[in-house]
Design a protein around this motif. Structure first.
Motif: not given
Length: 371
Positions: A53, A71-72, A171, A173-174, A192-193, A195
């Motif tokens: 992560t 995003e996503g 992946h 995220g927001a 953002a992150t 993963t």
């Protein structure tokens, strides 16, 4: 009817009753216990954890100009995610580049002067002090170039940091910021992150007592384990359905949790469709080893006494049933693994148990072929 006739009738009934044969012992189906290779498994609660992560944080301060991802979505390592306003960092870079060029020109002049002064100093046409000053000026110019190169390198790094890149595949995220926002170096809130979801870890917790028992069984040769110490792991999702891909045990912690008395075991499993998500509760079924002389008993043969101990009816050579306490382990299909109380050759009642009593005679029917 006279009294003598009634007495005679009653006497006849008594003779008929006495002559009636006793009912035969109840029929009871049994299986003959045998030893066989039994795979030892254990089902444990667990949780999915990401292998990697990465929190995306700005390394320089500036106004955010663009967000360059959806995003996503899936992103690749090195892919640009954001653009921070580079104008001030570009100006600093250009300035430092010019400074380096100026210092390089100064070094050329200093070296030329030092070279001219050397033969003059040897001929005593100039003072030794003047020559020494020329040599020192050359060294100072060389040092200034090193300083200028370091400053230019730092300016280049800062300019590069205005392009915020993903450090890993994964992946995303927001986004927590929008274009126009001011971001600062080392801020506490990530932009953002990212993963990585494939593969993914499954962390399960095994009671320390169960682990010690397994190690003792392996040391005694009762259980044969994989040579490398690893084991396959089957995953059950929180709704009870089976995850289609089997994982592999990677390692176990060397410490026992003081609060739960368990040891953390970690498995790695492929997750190409991202069914498993970090934080998801699952159950992991670990194959611990193979008991070459394992004993199985049908579950329908096992009941429990008032103390909760598992019991079975054993049939002796005289075809009498004896209630016997056994110890069971995990379930294997429709059978229980028996850890003590039974041996090869024992006859265990499996059918007609409602008509069986302890030490009661039975008519045995061999049903071993059915199980």
């Amino acid at each position: 009817m006279s009294l003598s006739a009634i007495a005679l009738a009653l006497s006849a009934c008594d003779k008929k009753t006495a002559a009636a044969p006793a009912p035969p012992p109840p029929q009871v189906g049994f299986v003959t216990i045998k030893t066989q290779p039994v795979t030892r498994t254990i089902e444990l609660p667990g949780r999915a954890e990401a292998v990697m992560t990465a929190a995306i944080e700005p390394q320089v301060t500036g106004v955010l100009l663009k967000r360059l991802f959806t995003e996503g979505s899936e992103v690749k390592a090195g892919q640009q995610l954001y653009q921070i306003d580079p104008s001030t960092y570009q100006a600093t870079y250009d300035s430092d580049k010019a400074t380096l060029a100026y210092d390089q020109a100064s070094l050329v002049a200093a070296r030329a002067k030092s070279a001219r002064y050397r033969p003059l100093a040897q001929a005593q046409a100039v003072s030794g002090q003047d020559y020494d000053d020329a040599v020192a000026a050359t060294k100072e110019a060389e040092a200034q170039i090193l300083i200028a190169k370091a400053a230019l390198e730092q300016a280049s790094i800062n300019l590069t940091y205005t392009k915020v890149l993903s450090p890993i595949d994964g992946h995303i995220g927001a986004s927590t910021v929008t274009p126009g926002a001011l971001v600062t170096a080392n801020q506490t809130t990530a932009l953002a992150t990212v993963t990585q979801l494939d593969p993914i870890y499954i962390d399960v917790n095994e009671p320390a007592t169960a682990l010690l028992s397994l190690e003792a069984a392996a040391a005694s040769g009762q259980i044969q384990m994989e040579p490398d110490g690893t084991a396959p792991v089957s995953i059950k999702l929180d709704d009870g359905s089976a995850y289609p891909i089997q994982g592999k045990l990677q390692f176990g912690e060397v410490t026992v949790s003081p609060t739960t008395g368990t040891v953390l075991l970690r498995a790695l499993v492929a997750n190409p469709n991202h069914i498993l998500l970090p934080g998801m509760f699952v159950r992991g079924e670990l194959t611990e080893g193979v008991d070459a002389k394992g004993i199985l008993v049908p579950q329908q043969a096992v009941s429990h006494n008032t103390k909760g101990d598992p019991t079975v009816f054993l049939l002796d050579s005289s075809n009498k049933a004896h209630l016997t306490v056994i110890q069971t382990g995990d379930a294997v299909g429709a059978n229980w693994i028996v850890t003590s109380g039974l041996k090869a050759g024992d006859r265990v009642a499996v059918d007609g148990l409602l008509s069986v009593s302890d030490n009661g005679a039975v008519t045995p029917v061999d049903e071993t072929a059915k199980f």
